[in-house]
Design a protein around this motif. Structure first.
Motif, mmCIF file in Angstrom:
data_model
loop_
_atom_site.group_PDB
_atom_site.id
_atom_site.type_symbol
_atom_site.label_atom_id
_atom_site.label_comp_id
_atom_site.label_asym_id
_atom_site.label_seq_id
_atom_site.Cartn_x
_atom_site.Cartn_y
_atom_site.Cartn_z
ATOM 1 N N ASN A 33 0.833 -1.210 0.000
ATOM 2 C CA ASN A 33 0.000 0.000 0.000
ATOM 3 C C ASN A 33 0.867 1.259 0.000
ATOM 4 O O ASN A 33 0.585 2.221 -0.720
ATOM 5 N N ARG A 34 1.913 1.233 0.804
ATOM 6 C CA ARG A 34 2.793 2.417 0.899
ATOM 7 C C ARG A 34 3.515 2.665 -0.427
ATOM 8 O O ARG A 34 3.658 3.809 -0.874
ATOM 9 N N LEU A 35 3.945 1.584 -1.053
ATOM 10 C CA LEU A 35 4.618 1.719 -2.358
ATOM 11 C C LEU A 35 3.682 2.322 -3.403
ATOM 12 O O LEU A 35 4.056 3.247 -4.130
ATOM 13 N N ILE A 36 2.480 1.790 -3.438
ATOM 14 C CA ILE A 36 1.515 2.253 -4.442
ATOM 15 C C ILE A 36 1.096 3.692 -4.164
ATOM 16 O O ILE A 36 0.977 4.505 -5.087
ATOM 17 N N TYR A 37 0.893 3.998 -2.907
ATOM 18 C CA TYR A 37 0.487 5.357 -2.552
ATOM 19 C C TYR A 37 1.535 6.374 -3.022
ATOM 20 O O TYR A 37 1.211 7.481 -3.446
ATOM 21 N N LYS A 38 2.788 5.926 -2.980
ATOM 22 C CA LYS A 38 3.886 6.803 -3.401
ATOM 23 C C LYS A 38 3.873 7.063 -4.916
ATOM 24 O O LYS A 38 4.206 8.161 -5.371
ATOM 25 N N TYR A 39 3.498 6.043 -5.684
ATOM 26 C CA TYR A 39 3.627 6.160 -7.145
ATOM 27 C C TYR A 39 2.310 6.212 -7.929
ATOM 28 O O TYR A 39 2.332 6.344 -9.145
ATOM 29 N N GLN A 40 1.191 6.120 -7.247
ATOM 30 C CA GLN A 40 -0.072 5.999 -7.982
ATOM 31 C C GLN A 40 -0.386 7.214 -8.873
ATOM 32 O O GLN A 40 -0.898 7.049 -9.982
ATOM 33 N N ASP A 41 -0.040 8.400 -8.394
ATOM 34 C CA ASP A 41 -0.312 9.595 -9.208
ATOM 35 C C ASP A 41 0.519 9.596 -10.488
ATOM 36 O O ASP A 41 0.043 9.983 -11.554
ATOM 37 N N LYS A 42 1.775 9.175 -10.351
ATOM 38 C CA LYS A 42 2.648 9.130 -11.528
ATOM 39 C C LYS A 42 2.131 8.116 -12.546
ATOM 40 O O LYS A 42 2.154 8.360 -13.753
ATOM 41 N N ILE A 43 1.659 6.983 -12.037
ATOM 42 C CA ILE A 43 1.089 5.959 -12.935
ATOM 43 C C ILE A 43 -0.125 6.552 -13.652
ATOM 44 O O ILE A 43 -0.266 6.440 -14.866
ATOM 45 N N TYR A 44 -0.972 7.202 -12.858
ATOM 46 C CA TYR A 44 -2.183 7.779 -13.435
ATOM 47 C C TYR A 44 -1.850 8.799 -14.522
ATOM 48 O O TYR A 44 -2.401 8.755 -15.620
ATOM 49 N N TRP A 45 -0.943 9.699 -14.215
ATOM 50 C CA TRP A 45 -0.682 10.786 -15.157
ATOM 51 C C TRP A 45 -0.008 10.305 -16.442
ATOM 52 O O TRP A 45 -0.289 10.831 -17.511
ATOM 53 N N HIS A 46 0.858 9.317 -16.320
ATOM 54 C CA HIS A 46 1.447 8.808 -17.566
ATOM 55 C C HIS A 46 0.357 8.154 -18.428
ATOM 56 O O HIS A 46 0.292 8.406 -19.640
ATOM 57 N N ALA A 47 -0.484 7.356 -17.769
ATOM 58 C CA ALA A 47 -1.574 6.705 -18.507
ATOM 59 C C ALA A 47 -2.534 7.745 -19.083
ATOM 60 O O ALA A 47 -2.997 7.614 -20.219
ATOM 61 N N ARG A 48 -2.801 8.768 -18.313
ATOM 62 C CA ARG A 48 -3.738 9.809 -18.751
ATOM 63 C C ARG A 48 -3.201 10.565 -19.971
ATOM 64 O O ARG A 48 -3.920 10.835 -20.928
#
Lengths: 203, 181
Positions: free
Chosen positions: B23-38
């Motif tokens: 959870n901590r790992l994902i919380y750290k990178y989830q926005d970056k994943i979202y924005w690249h995909a977006r």
């Protein structure tokens, strides 16, 4: 001098020397094409800077992980259901296969003949019937054959054939009638009787 | 920028069975994943779907992580690959008219600032007009501030090719954005 994006960038971040900067600004005034190109670059840079730092709403951002966890649980459940479904389907296939095998190929109730038994019994009856017909034909053929043989011998006797002179013809005729055929139609006693009559006869 | 030691510890903890480390790992990178995909797909719904897909891949494949590259590079590679695959699937669906043109208005509650939302729409429209290979290099250079070497590691393409792609991309984008504003 021809300027590119790198030069535009250097100008914007203040990396150009004073003389380079003056020269660039003079070029911008002199060339509308360069001015237009530089403006587009600036707009793009501004757009990138402004859209790079967009924050996602807290509502969406905080919901990503819980949704993922729910989906993970669903996937695990679906996997269990999928496995159960596969096992049930395999079990049902075995049962259906067993039932079909028993009903089609194995007779379980002797009082209730299966279709296969009925077919075999029908065949047996037809074979027996055909034998009956054959017997009738054979018995009919017997009497007719005797009559034909008798008539042949009677004709031979009445014509008083000289056997010695016509041995070849007689042999040829005799050999045409195979012993095996004769035995089928007349008994041994009758054959002896015919031979005896022939021996008594004076040709 | 990305503390790899912390990431490696969290990965090891997760592999040892600590779910909260994930959870901590994902919380750290989830926005970056979202924005690249977006940025790659140009709309929120597709990006959201890719995020969930990427998280699932990370969850299932994290045991295969080699600790040679940074975790960020690893998840960025996964996100980029998934985005490209998604775009390919989408174009096939579009070709057979299986997909309707819905979804743009659904992103309204994701970005609260109105001016930012308008600017995002301009750049998204322009990015969608670029070929995928040019688009990904442009995004990596300008939004994720990656060097050509890093981009080459992620995409597997030669640096010369990447530079050519970027040159074409930025010229086209400049023109498109200049006409929009």
């Amino acid at each position: 001098m021809k300027y590119n994006d790198e030069d535009f960038e250097n100008y914007l971040i203040g990396k150009m020397s004073e003389s380079e900067k003056n020269e660039f600004e003079n070029s911008l005034i002199a060339s509308s094409e360069l001015q237009n190109n530089f403006d587009n670059y600036k707009k793009l840079k501004e757009l990138i800077t402004n859209t790079r730092s967009i924050k996602l709403s807290e509502e969406y951002s905080s919901g990503i992980l819980p949704r993922f966890r729910n989906e993970l649980q669903e996937n695990k459940k679906n996997k269990i259901y999928y496995n159960l479904g596969a096992i049930t389907a395999a079990f049902a296939s075995v049962i259906i296969g067993f039932v079909l095998t028993v009903n089609l190929f194995i007779k379980t109730d002797p009082d209730k003949p299966s279709d296969l038994i009925t077919i075999i019994e029908n065949d047996r009856d037809s074979i027996i019937n055909s034998f009956d017909i054959s017997d009738k034909l054979i018995s009919k053929a017997d009497s007719e054959s005797f009559q034909i043989i008798d008539s042949v011998y009677n004709d031979l006797l009445s014509q008083n054939i000289n056997v010695e002179s016509e041995t070849d013809d007689f042999d040829a005729f005799a050999f045409d009638i195979e012993n095996a055929d004769l035995e089928q139609f007349i008994s041994e006693e009758e054959i002896d009787q015919i031979y005896a009559q022939l021996m008594e006869k004076k040709f | 920028m990305h503390n790899t030691d912390d990431d490696f510890k969290l990965i090891e903890n997760f592999i040892d069975g600590n779910e909260s480390a994930f959870n901590r790992l994902i919380y750290k990178y989830q926005d970056k994943i979202y924005w690249h995909a977006r940025r790659m797909t140009g709309n929120h719904l597709d990006a959201d779907e890719i995020v969930q897909e990427v998280l699932l891949v990370i969850y299932n494949k994290i045991k295969t992580f080699k600790f040679k590259s940074s975790f960020y590079t690893w998840i960025y590679t996964i996100t980029n690959t998934r985005s490209i695959n998604y775009l390919k699937k989408r174009s096939v669906k579009k070709y057979f008219s299986l997909e309707t043109a819905a979804g743009q208005e659904d992103s309204d509650n994701i970005i609260l600032n109105l001016e930012q939302k308008q600017q995002l729409q301009i750049i998204e429209r322009a990015l969608q007009k670029l070929p995928i290979k040019q688009r990904e290099v442009f995004i990596m250079r300008n939004y994720d501030e990656m060097s050509y070497e890093e981009i080459s590691e992620i995409t597997g393409r030669a640096i010369g090719t990447l530079k050519a792609n970027y040159f074409h991309a930025i010229n086209k984008i400049k023109e498109l954005v200049g006409n929009e504003i």
